[in-house]
Write an enzyme that holds these catalytic residues in place. Structure first.
Site, mmCIF file in Angstrom:
data_model
loop_
_atom_site.group_PDB
_atom_site.id
_atom_site.type_symbol
_atom_site.label_atom_id
_atom_site.label_comp_id
_atom_site.label_asym_id
_atom_site.label_seq_id
_atom_site.Cartn_x
_atom_site.Cartn_y
_atom_site.Cartn_z
ATOM 1 N N ASN A 157 0.299 12.332 2.853
ATOM 2 C CA ASN A 157 1.085 11.221 2.287
ATOM 3 C C ASN A 157 1.525 11.574 0.886
ATOM 4 O OD1 ASN A 157 0.590 9.336 4.480
ATOM 5 N ND2 ASN A 157 -1.510 9.249 3.736
ATOM 6 N N ASP B 115 -13.821 5.427 2.985
ATOM 7 C CA ASP B 115 -12.736 5.359 3.967
ATOM 8 C C ASP B 115 -11.977 6.679 4.074
ATOM 9 O OD1 ASP B 115 -10.929 4.056 5.803
ATOM 10 O OD2 ASP B 115 -9.469 4.223 4.189
ATOM 11 N N ASP B 116 -11.831 7.374 2.935
ATOM 12 C CA ASP B 116 -11.066 8.631 2.969
ATOM 13 C C ASP B 116 -11.723 9.637 3.908
ATOM 14 O OD1 ASP B 116 -9.391 7.658 0.853
ATOM 15 O OD2 ASP B 116 -11.078 8.042 -0.481
ATOM 16 N N LYS C 238 -5.973 -2.087 -1.284
ATOM 17 C CA LYS C 238 -6.830 -1.891 -0.114
ATOM 18 C C LYS C 238 -7.468 -3.217 0.313
ATOM 19 C CE LYS C 238 -8.577 1.648 2.217
ATOM 20 N NZ LYS C 238 -8.495 3.092 2.221
ATOM 21 N N TYR D 37 0.859 -1.190 0.000
ATOM 22 C CA TYR D 37 0.000 0.000 0.000
ATOM 23 C C TYR D 37 0.894 1.239 0.000
ATOM 24 C CZ TYR D 37 -4.467 2.174 0.042
ATOM 25 O OH TYR D 37 -5.552 2.911 -0.347
ATOM 26 N N ARG E 51 -8.366 10.628 -7.727
ATOM 27 C CA ARG E 51 -7.547 11.313 -6.722
ATOM 28 C C ARG E 51 -6.771 10.258 -5.957
ATOM 29 N NH1 ARG E 51 -8.307 12.147 -0.955
ATOM 30 N NH2 ARG E 51 -7.629 10.064 -1.485
ATOM 31 N N GLU F 18 -13.566 4.634 -2.821
ATOM 32 C CA GLU F 18 -12.143 4.866 -2.561
ATOM 33 C C GLU F 18 -11.548 5.895 -3.527
ATOM 34 O OE1 GLU F 18 -10.288 3.473 -0.203
ATOM 35 O OE2 GLU F 18 -8.332 4.153 -0.881
ATOM 36 N N ASP F 19 -10.883 6.884 -2.958
ATOM 37 C CA ASP F 19 -10.114 7.842 -3.759
ATOM 38 C C ASP F 19 -10.901 8.491 -4.900
ATOM 39 O OD1 ASP F 19 -8.005 7.655 -2.101
ATOM 40 O OD2 ASP F 19 -6.655 6.622 -3.465
HETATM 41 P P1 NAD Z 1 -8.371 16.532 -0.622
HETATM 42 O O1 NAD Z 1 -7.880 16.822 -1.979
HETATM 43 O O2 NAD Z 1 -9.791 16.145 -0.433
HETATM 44 O O3 NAD Z 1 -8.114 17.834 0.293
HETATM 45 C C1 NAD Z 1 -6.965 18.615 0.293
HETATM 46 C C2 NAD Z 1 -7.313 19.949 0.918
HETATM 47 O O4 NAD Z 1 -6.117 20.689 1.098
HETATM 48 C C3 NAD Z 1 -8.243 20.811 0.071
HETATM 49 O O5 NAD Z 1 -9.225 21.394 0.904
HETATM 50 C C4 NAD Z 1 -7.335 21.916 -0.454
HETATM 51 O O6 NAD Z 1 -8.007 23.150 -0.621
HETATM 52 C C5 NAD Z 1 -6.333 22.028 0.680
HETATM 53 N N1 NAD Z 1 -5.069 22.617 0.274
HETATM 54 C C6 NAD Z 1 -4.307 22.312 -0.804
HETATM 55 N N2 NAD Z 1 -3.225 23.114 -0.842
HETATM 56 C C7 NAD Z 1 -3.306 23.912 0.222
HETATM 57 C C8 NAD Z 1 -2.492 24.962 0.724
HETATM 58 N N3 NAD Z 1 -1.372 25.318 0.110
HETATM 59 N N4 NAD Z 1 -2.880 25.570 1.847
HETATM 60 C C9 NAD Z 1 -4.015 25.224 2.489
HETATM 61 N N5 NAD Z 1 -4.828 24.243 2.062
HETATM 62 C C10 NAD Z 1 -4.471 23.599 0.945
HETATM 63 O O7 NAD Z 1 -7.444 15.435 -0.022
HETATM 64 P P2 NAD Z 1 -7.711 14.548 1.268
HETATM 65 O O8 NAD Z 1 -8.350 13.270 0.922
HETATM 66 O O9 NAD Z 1 -8.394 15.372 2.284
HETATM 67 O O10 NAD Z 1 -6.227 14.206 1.681
HETATM 68 C C11 NAD Z 1 -5.322 15.231 2.049
HETATM 69 C C12 NAD Z 1 -4.022 14.617 2.522
HETATM 70 O O11 NAD Z 1 -4.273 13.844 3.692
HETATM 71 C C13 NAD Z 1 -3.387 13.672 1.507
HETATM 72 O O12 NAD Z 1 -2.011 13.905 1.450
HETATM 73 C C14 NAD Z 1 -3.641 12.302 2.081
HETATM 74 O O13 NAD Z 1 -2.594 11.417 1.788
HETATM 75 C C15 NAD Z 1 -3.693 12.571 3.557
HETATM 76 N N6 NAD Z 1 -4.517 11.573 4.274
HETATM 77 C C16 NAD Z 1 -3.981 10.964 5.352
HETATM 78 C C17 NAD Z 1 -4.712 10.028 6.043
HETATM 79 C C18 NAD Z 1 -4.125 9.369 7.242
HETATM 80 O O14 NAD Z 1 -3.106 9.772 7.706
HETATM 81 N N7 NAD Z 1 -4.742 8.353 7.801
HETATM 82 C C19 NAD Z 1 -5.993 9.703 5.619
HETATM 83 C C20 NAD Z 1 -6.532 10.360 4.511
HETATM 84 C C21 NAD Z 1 -5.777 11.302 3.850
#
Ligand code: NAD
Length: 564
Positions: free
Chosen positions: A418, A276-277, A182, A111, A164, A253-254
């Protein structure tokens, strides 16, 4: 004869010999039945295998040893990924045995982060079919397509449109690596039966120019469709899948946010499904915060939390945290939301800043003046926790962290983006800039940090702590739907599984090696809730925990006999 509910789920674990119809090479080439050198002499005689494999009869542990020797010769993670995928293609049982015995080492290969690179190169490293593809060309014929899947029993589908993928953006049909990966985690983490899992890639086109012009790209060369056209094909898929497999759990997913939230809201009340996201992330981060509360001896509802990023992850976490605050202190969700601030690309999410707000942000838009950057927000809001889910590396700068630490003795810093290179700050930075006071967790793993003669172990807020247990629980009780309450109970269960020793080392998550025990506890709690709330469709077993445990798949070879 129809199998009873218990027999149905214990199928993979029974000690009765299994009658197999294939013989000889056909059997060896079937990865679901192949045992390679582990076929006994009796089986070799009965199934026409004599001479087709070396004479020595090995046990599975020897096979694991051989696989590991080969695996460790490969130093490039992509090569390791390809090796493990090929092992799956040859021998599913051995693949899961190897994985389960080396979980911490191999999860980052099967993963994130390696699966991300594998997706980027999917069309170039593709070797063999796995799972199903539903594309725009199948519109009007999705049921017919799903009928091509050979199994009458599917417990769980993970489906993505590849729009995504992790933090990597639109990867179109290349995103298939994610549903596959997954589901591997569902099997290793909670013991879903691999033979009853189905990864699906919904190919609704891609806007990725590199892929559209790549001659080896395997998806349709069509720009992404949106709106009615998109939802029509998803509706068709949901109808066809639930008709063929009425108890199937669908995990979204994604998907990009413009699809992820509407899809969840469209189906969550009528179809057994979850995202899950959004929901899994919410639960795992709530569990981390509850662990942090144990460390700080404080109340969740007293925290002031800034989310950096306002997408699926942040809003999913914020929803779950508000539910946690309400549960802990009896406050309303409205009051709980007063403790939350979201920041997106345009700064603090407020009602005053003008422009259109996306629907998922509206409940958290504050009636105050917007602030354009994180540092100013930290200085103004004086948060006790900052949670990064922005995909933007190194945005929790030294200024931000030090400014936060000035008014908060033990700042909670969760840098969740990530892969590791996108993390908002590293574990080392968080500990150094706060002189070891930070409670740090991340999305991708970081090594322990030595500082001032102490070793700090950063926690990994890995969704894998939550979704396998939720999936197992929902499937084995025949839940009608997956509720937020189930995620909430999963978060609480997980937080209780962090030992005092783990907390004292600074980590708010348990050791991933305990995943089977964690998933069992979560699945049992999910079933309990489903029975209590009248959402379970299968008869309630006398000993719920034992029943759930008995339903878990273990990668062990079964004895075979020839079909009569
Ligand atoms: P997403 O695309 O839905 O959201 C990203 C958000 O960040 C958006 O609201 C965007 O406007 C904002 N953003 C982007 N650039 C920015 C900046 N320069 N300043 C402020 N805000 C900014 O993505 P997501 O699904 O919410 O995932 C976001 C991150 O979280 C990814 O890197 C993902 O890998 C990580 N994530 C981690 C876990 C975990 O640790 N368990 C779980 C899910 C997602």
């Amino acid at each position: 004869m129809a199998l009873s509910q218990k027999e149905h789920f214990q199928h993979a674990n029974t000690h009765e010999p299994l009658q197999v119809s294939g013989r000889g090479l056909e059997l060896l080439n079937n990865p679901w039945f192949n045992k390679g050198t582990s076929f006994t002499l009796e089986e070799r005689d009965a199934l026409g295998l004599r001479g087709l494999i070396p004479p020595f009869v090995a046990d599975i542990e020897e096979q694991v040893q051989r696989a590991m020797e080969n695996y460790r010769h490969k130093t490039d993670p992509m090569e390791q990924y390809i090796f493990l995928t090929a092992l799956h293609d040859r021998n599913v049982t051995l693949f899961y045995r190897v994985l389960m015995e080396h979980l911490t080492e191999m999860t980052p290969i099967m993963y994130t982060p390696t699966v991300g690179f594998a997706c980027q190169q999917f069309g170039h490293i593709y070797r063999k079919n796995r799972g199903m593809y539903i594309s725009l060309h199948d519109k009007g014929r999705v049921a017919e397509v799903l009928n091509n899947w050979p199994s009458e029993e599917v417990d769980i589908i993970v489906i993505s449109d590849g729009s995504r993928i992790l933090g990597l953006g639109d990867l179109g049909a290349n995103g298939m690596g994610i549903p596959i990966g997954k589901l591997v985690l569902y099997v290793t983490g909670a013991g879903l039966d691999p033979a009853r899992t189905l990864p699906i890639l919904l190919d609704v086109g891609t806007d990725n120019e590199d892929l559209l012009s790549d001659p080896l790209y395997l998806g349709i060369t069509h720009r992404r469709v949106h709106g009615v056209e998109f939802f029509e094909i998803v509706d068709e898929f949901v109808q066809a899948a639930t008709k063929r497999w009425p108890h199937v759990l669908i995990q979204w997913e994604d998907f990009t946010n413009d699809k992820a939230f509407p899809l969840l809201n469209r189906y969550r009340d009528d179809v057994l499904c979850f995202n899950d996201d959004i929901q899994g992330t919410g639960a795992v981060v709530l569990a981390g915060l509850l662990g942090a509360m144990r460390l700080k001896q404080e109340k969740l509802s007293d925290q002031r939390i800034i989310f950096y990023g306002a997408g699926s992850a942040s809003v999913g976490i914020a929803d779950m945290v508000c539910a946690g605050m309400a549960d802990e202190s009896g406050i309303s969700l409205e009051q709980a939301r007063q403790q939350i601030w979201l920041i997106d690309t345009r700064g603090l999410v407020t009602t005053t800043r003008g422009g259109k707000l996306e629907e998922h942000k509206i409940p958290y838009a504050r009636d105050e003046k917007s602030v354009e950057n994180l540092l100013k927000a930290v200085m103004k809001i004086k948060p006790t926790a900052i949670i990064g889910a922005s995909g933007q590396a190194q945005t929790f700068t030294r200024d931000v962290v030090e400014s936060m630490h000035q008014h908060c003795k033990q700042p909670i810093i969760f840098a969740l983006s990530n892969p590791t290179t996108k993390s908002e700050c590293t574990a080392e930075q968080a500990y150094q800039w706060t002189n070891g006071a930070a409670i740090f967790a991340s999305g991708s793993p970081f090594n322990p940090v030595r500082l001032n003669g102490r070793i700090y172990v950063p926690g990994q807020g890995n969704n894998m702590f939550i979704f396998p247990g939720i999936g197992l629980g929902a499937v084995v009780c025949g839940a009608k739907k997956v509720t937020d309450g189930m995620f909430f109970i999963a978060a609480k269960t997980l937080s209780h599984m962090v030992t005092e020793e783990e907390l004292n080392s600074g980590t708010v998550y348990p050791d991933l090696e305990k995943i089977r025990r964690i998933s069992l506890a979560i699945a049992t709690a999910v079933c309990r809730l489903a029975y209590d709330e009248g959402l379970a469709q299968y008869p309630e077993p006398e000993d719920l925990r034992q029943y759930v445990r008995d339903c878990m798949y273990h990668p062990e070879y079964r004895r075979y006999s020839a079909a009569e």
